[in-house]
Design an enzyme around this catalytic site. Structure first.
Site, PDB file in Angstrom:
ATOM      1  N   CYS A   1       0.805  -1.228   0.000  1.00 52.88           N
ATOM      2  CA  CYS A   1       0.000   0.000   0.000  1.00 52.88           C
ATOM      3  C   CYS A   1       0.837   1.278   0.000  1.00 52.88           C
ATOM      4  O   CYS A   1       0.284   2.378  -0.094  1.00 52.88           O
ATOM      5  CB  CYS A   1      -0.921  -0.008   1.210  1.00 52.88           C
ATOM      6  SG  CYS A   1      -1.866  -1.538   1.363  1.00 52.88           S
TER       7      CYS A   1
ATOM      8  N   HIS B   1      -2.771   8.116   5.718  1.00 52.58           N
ATOM      9  CA  HIS B   1      -3.020   6.817   5.082  1.00 52.58           C
ATOM     10  C   HIS B   1      -4.470   6.429   5.355  1.00 52.58           C
ATOM     11  O   HIS B   1      -5.169   5.976   4.456  1.00 52.58           O
ATOM     12  CB  HIS B   1      -2.039   5.779   5.621  1.00 52.58           C
ATOM     13  CG  HIS B   1      -2.058   4.489   4.882  1.00 52.58           C
ATOM     14  ND1 HIS B   1      -1.878   4.410   3.514  1.00 52.58           N
ATOM     15  CD2 HIS B   1      -2.234   3.205   5.307  1.00 52.58           C
ATOM     16  CE1 HIS B   1      -1.940   3.141   3.137  1.00 52.58           C
ATOM     17  NE2 HIS B   1      -2.155   2.394   4.204  1.00 52.58           N
TER      18      HIS B   1
ATOM     19  N   LYS C   1      -9.388   8.234   1.407  1.00 53.39           N
ATOM     20  CA  LYS C   1      -9.984   6.896   1.312  1.00 53.39           C
ATOM     21  C   LYS C   1     -11.421   6.869   1.813  1.00 53.39           C
ATOM     22  O   LYS C   1     -12.141   5.897   1.553  1.00 53.39           O
ATOM     23  CB  LYS C   1      -9.136   5.884   2.083  1.00 53.39           C
ATOM     24  CG  LYS C   1      -7.755   5.632   1.469  1.00 53.39           C
ATOM     25  CD  LYS C   1      -6.968   4.615   2.257  1.00 53.39           C
ATOM     26  CE  LYS C   1      -5.580   4.380   1.675  1.00 53.39           C
ATOM     27  NZ  LYS C   1      -4.668   5.535   1.878  1.00 53.39           N
TER      28      LYS C   1
ATOM     29  N   HIS D   1      -9.537   2.104  -0.687  1.00 48.60           N
ATOM     30  CA  HIS D   1      -8.094   1.896  -0.671  1.00 48.60           C
ATOM     31  C   HIS D   1      -7.640   1.360  -2.021  1.00 48.60           C
ATOM     32  O   HIS D   1      -7.959   0.226  -2.393  1.00 48.60           O
ATOM     33  CB  HIS D   1      -7.739   0.920   0.442  1.00 48.60           C
ATOM     34  CG  HIS D   1      -6.280   0.871   0.775  1.00 48.60           C
ATOM     35  ND1 HIS D   1      -5.307   1.443  -0.024  1.00 48.60           N
ATOM     36  CD2 HIS D   1      -5.613   0.311   1.830  1.00 48.60           C
ATOM     37  CE1 HIS D   1      -4.125   1.244   0.516  1.00 48.60           C
ATOM     38  NE2 HIS D   1      -4.287   0.553   1.632  1.00 48.60           N
TER      39      HIS D   1
ATOM     40  N   PHE E   1       1.686  -3.167   4.034  1.00 50.93           N
ATOM     41  CA  PHE E   1       1.933  -4.470   4.645  1.00 50.93           C
ATOM     42  C   PHE E   1       3.424  -4.806   4.521  1.00 50.93           C
ATOM     43  O   PHE E   1       4.048  -4.577   3.488  1.00 50.93           O
ATOM     44  CB  PHE E   1       1.130  -5.564   3.939  1.00 50.93           C
ATOM     45  CG  PHE E   1      -0.335  -5.604   4.296  1.00 50.93           C
ATOM     46  CD1 PHE E   1      -0.858  -4.822   5.304  1.00 50.93           C
ATOM     47  CD2 PHE E   1      -1.200  -6.450   3.610  1.00 50.93           C
ATOM     48  CE1 PHE E   1      -2.208  -4.872   5.635  1.00 50.93           C
ATOM     49  CE2 PHE E   1      -2.546  -6.513   3.929  1.00 50.93           C
ATOM     50  CZ  PHE E   1      -3.055  -5.712   4.934  1.00 50.93           C
TER      51      PHE E   1
ATOM     52  N   GLU F   1      -1.559   5.201  13.308  1.00 57.04           N
ATOM     53  CA  GLU F   1      -1.122   6.376  12.547  1.00 57.04           C
ATOM     54  C   GLU F   1      -1.346   7.651  13.360  1.00 57.04           C
ATOM     55  O   GLU F   1      -0.530   8.577  13.316  1.00 57.04           O
ATOM     56  CB  GLU F   1      -1.859   6.467  11.209  1.00 57.04           C
ATOM     57  CG  GLU F   1      -1.300   7.573  10.309  1.00 57.04           C
ATOM     58  CD  GLU F   1      -1.943   7.649   8.938  1.00 57.04           C
ATOM     59  OE1 GLU F   1      -1.448   8.430   8.100  1.00 57.04           O
ATOM     60  OE2 GLU F   1      -2.947   6.937   8.685  1.00 57.04           O
TER      61      GLU F   1
END
Length: 411
Positions: A162, A301, A333, A338, A397, A312
């Site tokens: 991502c 994010h 998002k 996403h 990830f 975050e």
């Protein structure tokens, strides 16, 4: 180190098939979520995604080229075409070996893999498409963009899940800074709304199983339950400042900082204390040579998963201390879901548009956060605000963290 500016941008998104449509939809708070139509979801818990609507590859390239590209490559070529046209770069006037490409995809083509695997099982290996490999592999987005537009400089494919789009732009930024290219097309692309894509992320419990389109992607909300799979592409034209000025280019923004770290912690979860992401943000600000207090806005994010939004938030507090409470933070998002490898690239375009229009869009759907999520996430509606710097975060990830710092361009 050379200064790097952005002179073009292109976007294929669930809420707009170009950068301007995307921007108008962001301002309006338009959500791009709808029922999955790519396959039968009867046996799936997740029935909602953020699909690109109305896209036809033949509108951006010749039919023969489109047939030899999977959707993620078509999206990349379409976004690159828009970005190049806006930049005004004419390749016949450039040294093609000084114009490169850094466009990544986190997954590549699951469609081709599913299609050919079915043939393998039903008809045997002799029936597999000879083009399976070049249709499937992630680097073909960069490869096809380079081929379509005659870019003969550095051509790379950063794959960091991502964080792919953000790392791709960051590495292209460094390429120009050190003098290895004058121009780089950079960004990310993805198209993974497929049976195995949705099934795999569902099995991982990463996707929201809330099929109410108004409540499925709600970053920083206490009822958040996972992300919504999106698709699309974002590409920007990065250019060495003097090169851009010499040809009279319109400069959209300056890229001034890039930070990249690894959590070295877990294959899917961000580090709980947020230190890895905090260091990426601090490094981007340090790279720009400014103080932390000068950053007023962060495009987070913000995936709408429990762990990401909490960790975050901790990272932002670690990086900025008390100043974190003075900043505006939102998640694109909340409207487009996403986009995996394309997410950071599309979100950079959102940052440029917001900065140039003195407007910060809302985190749509956010109603109430839990106690620890106590920053200003731009709840309810967008706000008019002038700001000089925009920070964009991506966390992938594997513990990949990347942050880019944009500055409103001034001579």
């Amino acid at each position: 180190m050379k200064r790097v500016v952005i002179t073009g941008m292109g976007a294929i998104t669930p809420i707009g098939l170009n950068a301007e449509e995307f921007w108008e939809s962001l301002k309006a708070g338009t959500i791009g979520f709808s029922e999955i139509t790519q396959f039968d979801t009867t046996d799936y818990k997740v029935k909602v995604a953020a699909s690109v609507k109305g896209f036809e590859g033949k509108n951006y390239m010749d039919v023969k080229s489109a047939r030899r590209m999977e959707l993620f490559c078509q999206y990349a070529v379409a976004a690159a075409k828009e970005a190049l046209e806006q930049s005004g770069i004419l390749m016949e006037q450039e040294d093609p070996y000084r114009v490169g490409c850094a466009i990544g995809s986190g997954v590549g083509s699951l469609q081709s893999m599913e299609r050919e695997h079915k043939k393998l099982l039903e008809k045997g290996p002799g029936r597999i498409n000879p083009l399976l490999v070049p249709l499937m592999i992630t680097n073909m987005a960069a490869g096809n963009v380079s081929i379509q537009f005659g870019l003969k400089g550095k051509s790379i494919n950063v794959v960091t899940a991502c964080a792919t789009g953000t790392h791709s732009i960051g590495e292209a930024f460094r390429t120009i800074q050190v003098g290895d290219a004058d121009v780089m097309l950079a960004g990310g692309t993805e198209s993974s709304i497929t049976p195995i894509g949705i099934g795999g992320f569902t099995a991982l419990t990463a996707l929201s199983s809330n099929n109410d389109v108004t409540r499925c992607s709600i970053p920083f909300d206490k009822e958040r339950s996972g992300f919504v799979m999106g698709e699309g592409a974002g590409v920007v034209v990065l250019e060495e400042l003097e090169h851009a000025k010499k040809r009279g280019a319109v400069i959209l923004a300056e890229l001034v900082g890039y930070g990249a770290t690894s959590d070295a912690y877990h294959i899917t979860s961000p580090a709980e204390d947020g230190m890895g992401a905090a260091m990426a943000m601090k490094n981007a600000v340090k790279d720009a040579g400014i103080s932390l207090e000068e950053v007023e806005y962060i495009n987070a994010h913000g995936t709408s998963t429990h762990h990401n939004d909490l960790f975050e938030t901790r990272a932002i507090k670690l990086a900025f201390g008390e100043h974190a409470y003075q900043m505006k933070i939102n998640s694109t998002k909340s409207m487009i879901g996403h986009l995996l490898g394309a997410a950071g690239a599309v979100e950079i375009i959102a940052c440029i548009q917001q900065m140039n229009h003195d407007y910060i869009h809302a985190t749509v759907g956010l109603q109430e956060s839990e106690e620890e999520l106590d920053l200003d996430y731009v709840k309810g509606h967008g706000i008019e605000k002038k700001f000089k710097y925009a920070l964009s975060n991506s966390l992938g990830f594997g513990g990949h963290n990347a942050s880019l710092l944009l500055k409103k361009y001034m001579e």
